[in-house]
Design a protein around this motif. Structure first.
Motif, PDB file in Angstrom:
ATOM      1  N   GLY A  34      22.634  15.152  49.691  1.00 23.33           N
ATOM      2  CA  GLY A  34      21.935  15.573  50.904  1.00 23.33           C
ATOM      3  C   GLY A  34      20.431  15.594  50.753  1.00 23.33           C
ATOM      4  O   GLY A  34      19.721  16.053  51.645  1.00 23.33           O
ATOM      5  N   PHE A  35      19.935  15.082  49.627  1.00 24.29           N
ATOM      6  CA  PHE A  35      18.505  15.153  49.368  1.00 24.29           C
ATOM      7  C   PHE A  35      17.690  14.312  50.345  1.00 24.29           C
ATOM      8  O   PHE A  35      16.654  14.756  50.840  1.00 24.29           O
ATOM      9  CB  PHE A  35      18.200  14.722  47.936  1.00 24.29           C
TER      10      PHE A  35
ATOM     11  N   PRO B  83      19.722  21.092  49.103  1.00 23.15           N
ATOM     12  CA  PRO B  83      20.725  20.162  48.567  1.00 23.15           C
ATOM     13  C   PRO B  83      21.436  20.766  47.357  1.00 23.15           C
ATOM     14  O   PRO B  83      20.941  21.708  46.744  1.00 23.15           O
ATOM     15  CB  PRO B  83      19.901  18.934  48.173  1.00 23.15           C
ATOM     16  N   ARG B  84      22.600  20.224  47.061  1.00 20.62           N
ATOM     17  CA  ARG B  84      23.380  20.669  45.905  1.00 20.62           C
ATOM     18  C   ARG B  84      23.614  19.492  44.966  1.00 20.62           C
ATOM     19  O   ARG B  84      23.858  18.377  45.417  1.00 20.62           O
ATOM     20  CB  ARG B  84      24.726  21.228  46.347  1.00 20.62           C
ATOM     21  N   PHE B  85      23.569  19.782  43.669  1.00 21.37           N
ATOM     22  CA  PHE B  85      23.888  18.757  42.689  1.00 21.37           C
ATOM     23  C   PHE B  85      25.356  18.368  42.783  1.00 21.37           C
ATOM     24  O   PHE B  85      26.224  19.211  43.031  1.00 21.37           O
ATOM     25  CB  PHE B  85      23.633  19.262  41.260  1.00 21.37           C
ATOM     26  N   HIS B  86      25.632  17.106  42.591  1.00 22.78           N
ATOM     27  CA  HIS B  86      26.989  16.633  42.320  1.00 22.78           C
ATOM     28  C   HIS B  86      26.881  15.882  41.004  1.00 22.78           C
ATOM     29  O   HIS B  86      25.906  15.184  40.737  1.00 22.78           O
ATOM     30  CB  HIS B  86      27.586  15.808  43.455  1.00 22.78           C
ATOM     31  N   VAL B  87      27.886  16.086  40.135  1.00 22.41           N
ATOM     32  CA  VAL B  87      27.760  15.704  38.728  1.00 22.41           C
ATOM     33  C   VAL B  87      28.932  14.827  38.302  1.00 22.41           C
ATOM     34  O   VAL B  87      30.082  15.099  38.647  1.00 22.41           O
ATOM     35  CB  VAL B  87      27.701  16.966  37.837  1.00 22.41           C
TER      36      VAL B  87
ATOM     37  N   VAL C  98      31.175   9.864  43.404  1.00 23.13           N
ATOM     38  CA  VAL C  98      32.346  10.347  44.151  1.00 23.13           C
ATOM     39  C   VAL C  98      32.436  11.874  44.184  1.00 23.13           C
ATOM     40  O   VAL C  98      33.166  12.420  45.008  1.00 23.13           O
ATOM     41  CB  VAL C  98      33.677   9.744  43.631  1.00 23.13           C
ATOM     42  N   ALA C  99      31.714  12.538  43.304  1.00 23.36           N
ATOM     43  CA  ALA C  99      31.715  14.003  43.332  1.00 23.36           C
ATOM     44  C   ALA C  99      31.029  14.482  44.608  1.00 23.36           C
ATOM     45  O   ALA C  99      30.011  13.923  45.024  1.00 23.36           O
ATOM     46  CB  ALA C  99      30.990  14.561  42.111  1.00 23.36           C
ATOM     47  N   LYS C 100      31.584  15.502  45.203  1.00 24.47           N
ATOM     48  CA  LYS C 100      30.947  16.114  46.373  1.00 24.47           C
ATOM     49  C   LYS C 100      29.869  17.084  45.887  1.00 24.47           C
ATOM     50  O   LYS C 100      29.926  17.551  44.742  1.00 24.47           O
ATOM     51  CB  LYS C 100      31.995  16.859  47.194  1.00 24.47           C
ATOM     52  N   PRO C 101      28.893  17.390  46.736  1.00 20.16           N
ATOM     53  CA  PRO C 101      27.900  18.395  46.330  1.00 20.16           C
ATOM     54  C   PRO C 101      28.592  19.681  45.860  1.00 20.16           C
ATOM     55  O   PRO C 101      29.520  20.177  46.493  1.00 20.16           O
ATOM     56  CB  PRO C 101      27.091  18.619  47.621  1.00 20.16           C
ATOM     57  N   GLY C 102      28.152  20.161  44.703  1.00 22.60           N
ATOM     58  CA  GLY C 102      28.753  21.356  44.103  1.00 22.60           C
ATOM     59  C   GLY C 102      29.935  21.062  43.198  1.00 22.60           C
ATOM     60  O   GLY C 102      30.540  21.980  42.672  1.00 22.60           O
ATOM     61  N   GLU C 103      30.279  19.772  43.002  1.00 20.07           N
ATOM     62  CA  GLU C 103      31.441  19.403  42.205  1.00 20.07           C
ATOM     63  C   GLU C 103      31.009  18.659  40.932  1.00 20.07           C
ATOM     64  O   GLU C 103      29.972  18.007  40.897  1.00 20.07           O
ATOM     65  CB  GLU C 103      32.381  18.463  42.969  1.00 20.07           C
ATOM     66  N   ILE C 104      31.894  18.715  39.951  1.00 21.28           N
ATOM     67  CA  ILE C 104      31.777  17.939  38.724  1.00 21.28           C
ATOM     68  C   ILE C 104      33.032  17.080  38.625  1.00 21.28           C
ATOM     69  O   ILE C 104      34.147  17.591  38.719  1.00 21.28           O
ATOM     70  CB  ILE C 104      31.702  18.853  37.481  1.00 21.28           C
TER      71      ILE C 104
END
Length: 166
Positions: free
Chosen positions: A32-33, A114-118, A154-160
């Motif tokens: 979402g950045f 925004p949230r990191f996705h990892v 493929v990770a959603k924001p907030g996911e690893i």
């Protein structure tokens, strides 16, 4: 310099090229950045990036990883190189969790950030310096790294999302 490093080892590490090693690679990107940045001035965007990287980079370093790239709103880190670590996969997973946990406060602000996705993946890679005689960068290259990047995508924001070898 630690006692197990000889001058020849250090010079070899500075050369272009590298060696195959088993590593774990972590990619963290701010989901979402782009939408977030569209509505803000460049100085606001840089301030935000510095706050997020000010959380992510220390988490990587604390768990024994080496940040190799800050590209836009993403960070890439290698665990298990340039020094071997028997537990590189666990270290990378702990760093990934720390990045999400520590950045949650920033993301939960008003307006929400925004949230990191990892993505995290382990396997063989060529680790070493690429570039030119004038400029070089220590990094990891290979399918292991490509898969880590795809897992992050493929990770959603907030996911690893963790690869099968990790």
């Amino acid at each position: 310099m630690e006692s197990d490093d000889t001058l020849a080892d250090l010079e070899r590490r500075a050369d272009l090229g590298g060696e195959i090693a088993t590593v774990t690679v972590l990619f963290a990107d701010l989901g979402g950045f782009s939408t977030y940045a569209e509505k803000r001035s460049p100085s606001e965007v840089v301030t935000l990036l510095n706050r997020y990287f000010g959380i992510a980079v220390p988490a990587i370093l604390e768990h024994g990883g080496l940040p190799t790239q800050l590209a836009g709103d993403a960070v890439m880190a290698v665990f298990g190189a340039p020094r071997a670590q028997a537990d590189h996969a666990a270290r990378a997973c702990r760093a990934a969790r720390a990045i999400l946990d520590r950045s949650e406060r920033l993301a939960a602000g008003s307006p929400p950030g925004p949230r990191f996705h990892v993505g995290v993946n382990s396997g063989p890679a060529l680790v070493g310096n690429i570039g030119s005689e004038e400029y070089r960068n220590f990094t990891a290259i290979g399918d292991t790294i490509n898969l880590a990047s795809r897992l992050q995508d493929v990770a959603k924001p907030g996911e690893i999302v963790v690869g099968p070898e990790t």
